[in-house]
Motif scaffolding. Structure first.
Motif, mmCIF file in Angstrom:
data_model
loop_
_atom_site.group_PDB
_atom_site.id
_atom_site.type_symbol
_atom_site.label_atom_id
_atom_site.label_comp_id
_atom_site.label_asym_id
_atom_site.label_seq_id
_atom_site.Cartn_x
_atom_site.Cartn_y
_atom_site.Cartn_z
ATOM 1 N N ASN A 84 0.870 -1.171 0.000
ATOM 2 C CA ASN A 84 0.000 0.000 0.000
ATOM 3 C C ASN A 84 0.910 1.225 0.000
ATOM 4 O OD1 ASN A 84 -2.094 1.738 0.077
ATOM 5 N ND2 ASN A 84 -2.640 1.368 2.219
ATOM 6 N N GLN B 225 -1.098 3.652 -4.614
ATOM 7 C CA GLN B 225 -1.185 2.369 -5.294
ATOM 8 C C GLN B 225 -1.079 1.245 -4.272
ATOM 9 O OE1 GLN B 225 1.952 2.323 -8.178
ATOM 10 N NE2 GLN B 225 0.695 3.315 -9.728
ATOM 11 N N SER B 226 -1.829 0.213 -4.496
ATOM 12 C CA SER B 226 -1.714 -0.968 -3.645
ATOM 13 C C SER B 226 -1.667 -2.182 -4.555
ATOM 14 C CB SER B 226 -2.884 -1.056 -2.665
ATOM 15 O OG SER B 226 -4.093 -1.165 -3.366
ATOM 16 N N GLY B 227 -1.221 -3.277 -4.001
ATOM 17 C CA GLY B 227 -1.133 -4.486 -4.808
ATOM 18 C C GLY B 227 -0.639 -5.655 -3.995
ATOM 19 N N LYS B 228 -0.434 -6.745 -4.699
ATOM 20 C CA LYS B 228 0.029 -7.964 -4.058
ATOM 21 C C LYS B 228 1.114 -8.554 -4.945
ATOM 22 C CE LYS B 228 -2.566 -11.864 -3.770
ATOM 23 N NZ LYS B 228 -3.619 -12.754 -3.272
ATOM 24 N N TYR B 229 2.252 -8.852 -4.343
ATOM 25 C CA TYR B 229 3.362 -9.466 -5.050
ATOM 26 C C TYR B 229 3.638 -10.822 -4.428
ATOM 27 C CZ TYR B 229 4.132 -4.684 -6.655
ATOM 28 O OH TYR B 229 3.974 -3.443 -7.187
ATOM 29 N N ARG C 217 10.334 -4.139 -7.486
ATOM 30 C CA ARG C 217 9.059 -3.882 -6.801
ATOM 31 C C ARG C 217 8.954 -4.685 -5.507
ATOM 32 N NH1 ARG C 217 7.300 -3.840 -12.181
ATOM 33 N NH2 ARG C 217 6.551 -5.986 -12.082
ATOM 34 N N SER D 30 8.667 -2.864 -1.880
ATOM 35 C CA SER D 30 7.548 -3.175 -0.977
ATOM 36 C C SER D 30 8.047 -3.607 0.395
ATOM 37 C CB SER D 30 6.675 -4.275 -1.586
ATOM 38 O OG SER D 30 6.106 -3.824 -2.785
#
Length: 142
Positions: free
Chosen positions: A69, A75-79, A111, A115
């Motif tokens: 986040n 921007q948010s996401g999942k790696y 990335r 993160s």
């Protein structure tokens, strides 16, 4: 196939059980076990990967998600890196590649590192791409 087997390996001692599990799950054919064992042994014995599989890192997470986040960029996401190795306040991120070297995996690894850095939990973060085709390890930093 090899990428999937790596999900089941915490230390090199798990190789046979990982191959057996891959066979049970239908990922690996019984006729492929010798080939898989040979290829995995090359990876596990590589001088640059030994500490990834010899118990140096007491915590190993295979295929674990990193939820992000980024408040600055909204921007948010999942790696989901292939392997996270943790020892005290140090974390190592590893991604296995079984094709030719390209720039895209490097950007992806950057990335992952970013993160993890944003978590403010780790004093040292290292990232590595392992290319099985060339048996090369590329360090990645941001």
């Amino acid at each position: 196939v090899l990428h999937k087997i790596l999900q089941y390996i915490v230390t090199a001692d798990n190789l046979e059980k990982a191959i057996e599990k891959a066979c049970r799950m239908g990922i690996l054919l019984p006729t492929e076990t010798d080939w898989a064992r040979t290829e995995m042994t090359k990876l596990l014995a590589h001088p640059g990967t030994k500490t990834w599989f010899n118990g140096t890192y007491p915590t190993v997470w295979n295929e674990r998600s990193i939820i992000t986040n980024h408040t600055e960029t909204n921007q948010s996401g999942k790696y989901r890196p292939d392997r996270l190795l943790v020892k005290d306040k140090e974390i190592v991120v590893v991604d296995y590649k079984f094709g030719k070297e390209t720039d895209k995996p490097r950007e992806q690894m950057q990335r992952y590192i970013e993160s993890l850095r944003d978590m403010n939990k780790w004093d040292k973060i290292e990232g590595f791409l392992y290319y099985h085709q060339s048996y090369s390890i590329l360090p990645v930093s941001i």
